[in-house]
Write a protein that holds these residues in place. Structure first.
Motif, PDB file in Angstrom:
ATOM      1  N   VAL A  25      18.524   1.637  13.149  1.00 41.94           N
ATOM      2  CA  VAL A  25      19.492   1.776  14.245  1.00 41.94           C
ATOM      3  C   VAL A  25      20.060   3.200  14.272  1.00 41.94           C
ATOM      4  O   VAL A  25      20.148   3.826  15.340  1.00 41.94           O
ATOM      5  N   SER A  26      20.393   3.763  13.110  1.00 43.06           N
ATOM      6  CA  SER A  26      21.014   5.088  13.151  1.00 43.06           C
ATOM      7  C   SER A  26      19.990   6.141  13.590  1.00 43.06           C
ATOM      8  O   SER A  26      20.313   7.056  14.348  1.00 43.06           O
ATOM      9  N   GLU A  27      18.730   5.999  13.139  1.00 44.84           N
ATOM     10  CA  GLU A  27      17.675   6.932  13.589  1.00 44.84           C
ATOM     11  C   GLU A  27      17.479   6.845  15.105  1.00 44.84           C
ATOM     12  O   GLU A  27      17.397   7.855  15.795  1.00 44.84           O
ATOM     13  N   ILE A  28      17.415   5.604  15.602  1.00 42.94           N
ATOM     14  CA  ILE A  28      17.157   5.401  17.032  1.00 42.94           C
ATOM     15  C   ILE A  28      18.316   5.976  17.864  1.00 42.94           C
ATOM     16  O   ILE A  28      18.098   6.675  18.852  1.00 42.94           O
ATOM     17  N   CYS A  29      19.573   5.718  17.419  1.00 47.62           N
ATOM     18  CA  CYS A  29      20.740   6.250  18.151  1.00 47.62           C
ATOM     19  C   CYS A  29      20.712   7.769  18.179  1.00 47.62           C
ATOM     20  O   CYS A  29      21.044   8.401  19.181  1.00 47.62           O
TER      21      CYS A  29
END
Ligand code: UDP
Ligand code: MG
Length: 322
Positions: A25-29
């Motif tokens: 999730v943090s990579e995608i955001c």
């Protein structure tokens, strides 16, 4: 730099991904913020037995994350369907939650979509990652048979796709129970572009597909996409009629020439091949009958047990209410 789009959802199906989901999730955001002004992530917990749901709850407090929890493990295809029925944004980007679909490709997908004014951007696998030889052979055979029977070539296709609202709504008009997202999203057509990517290795956990699960997916895909196999018994029958005709002509000829009949091996061979063909034909008909049986029951393809940040009454298309 392409214009930044509004109203985007990234749809992540997750089954027992407690260890990798936060990083994903943090990579995608991180990459979404480069190309989207307003975005959210919808994680569909496909009946995980680990702490994936708790992780999603936690993530929803620090990221723009929404969550749907299915009542049990329905499989990735149903999880994707559930997500697509829930989200109401103008664009949906579908990715795996194990980072095997590299997030650095996201800005390129949005750029391509606005440049060529496409409805769908397909992620095309450049290489098949580190798969075993037997898996490579089986998947290649599946794609060859599938494209021969359906005229849809899925050889390098993946579930990594960006769809606009027009394409999503078209996909949702297909109400069949047997789901095969890759094939169904290709079947709808529309203006399409593609972006190539290299499949990364899974960082944590292992693939959730069992061999039997993959065989079932391949079988379902072929049976639900093409009725061509139902013609196979007809061709087998025609072949044997021809064979029988030749044997009859030969027997009559021998009778008139006063030659002794020597048909025993022919009869045995005929019986064996014919018996086998009849059983194969019955099996093919049975496969289609089973599919019809599953379809006419009209059971929902998933059930929801919990939601995070969704308002139930706002949903329109949920298959539970169909
Ligand atoms: N997945 C799912 N339900 C399942 C199996 C898998 O939602 O029953 C999800 C999984 O969490 C992942 C994606 O589907 O986000 C792809 O699964 P996986 O990585 O196991 O498949 P592979 O990459 O080996 O094709
Ligand atoms: Mg994977």
């Amino acid at each position: 730099m392409a214009k930044r789009v509004d109203n985007v959802t990234v749809l992540l199906p997750a089954f027992n991904e407690e260890n990798g989901i936060e990083n994903a999730v943090s990579e995608i955001c991180n990459y979404l913020s480069q190309c989207c002004r307003k975005y959210e992530i919808c994680i569909v917990d496909d009946g995980s037995s680990d702490n994936t749901w708790e992780k999603i709850k936690y993530l929803s407090t620090i990221f723009p994350v929404r969550g749907i929890r299915l009542s049990r493990n329905f499989g990735k295809e149903s999880a994707l369907r559930a997500g697509l029925e829930y989200v109401k944004t103008d664009y949906v980007l579908i990715m795996d939650s194990d980072l095997q679909h590299p997030p650095h490709v996201i800005p390129e997908m949005f750029k391509m979509m606005s440049e060529i004014d496409a409805d769908v951007i397909d992620g095309i696998k450049e290489e098949r990652g580190n798969e075993s030889l037997i898996y490579k052979i089986l998947s290649l055979s599946f794609y060859k048979i599938f494209s021969k029977l359906t005229n849809i070539n899925l050889q390098h296709a993946s579930d990594f796709k960006l769809l606009n609202r027009k394409a999503i709504d078209a996909y949702l008009t297909m109400t069949e129970r047997t789901l095969f997202f890759r094939g169904m999203s290709a079947w709808i057509g529309f203006k399409r572009g593609y972006v190539r990517y290299k499949t990364h290795e899974r960082l944590v956990g292992s693939s959730k597909w069992s061999t039997s699960g993959l065989i079932n997916l391949a079988r379902n895909a072929i049976i639900s996409f093409s009725s061509s196999l139902l013609h196979v018994p007809t061709y087998i029958g025609l072949f044997f009629c021809l064979f029988a005709f030749v044997v009859i002509v030969e027997s009559v000829y021998k009778k008139f020439m006063n030659q002794s009949a020597e048909g025993f091996p022919t009869v045995i061979v005929m019986l064996g091949i014919l018996g086998g063909s009849i059983l194969i034909s019955l099996g093919i008909i049975g496969e289609y009958l089973a599919k019809i049986y599953e379809e006419v029951k009209r059971r929902p393809t998933y059930l929801i047990s919990e939601e995070i940040n969704y308002v139930k009454s706002k949903r329109k298309n949920n298959s539970n209410s169909r």
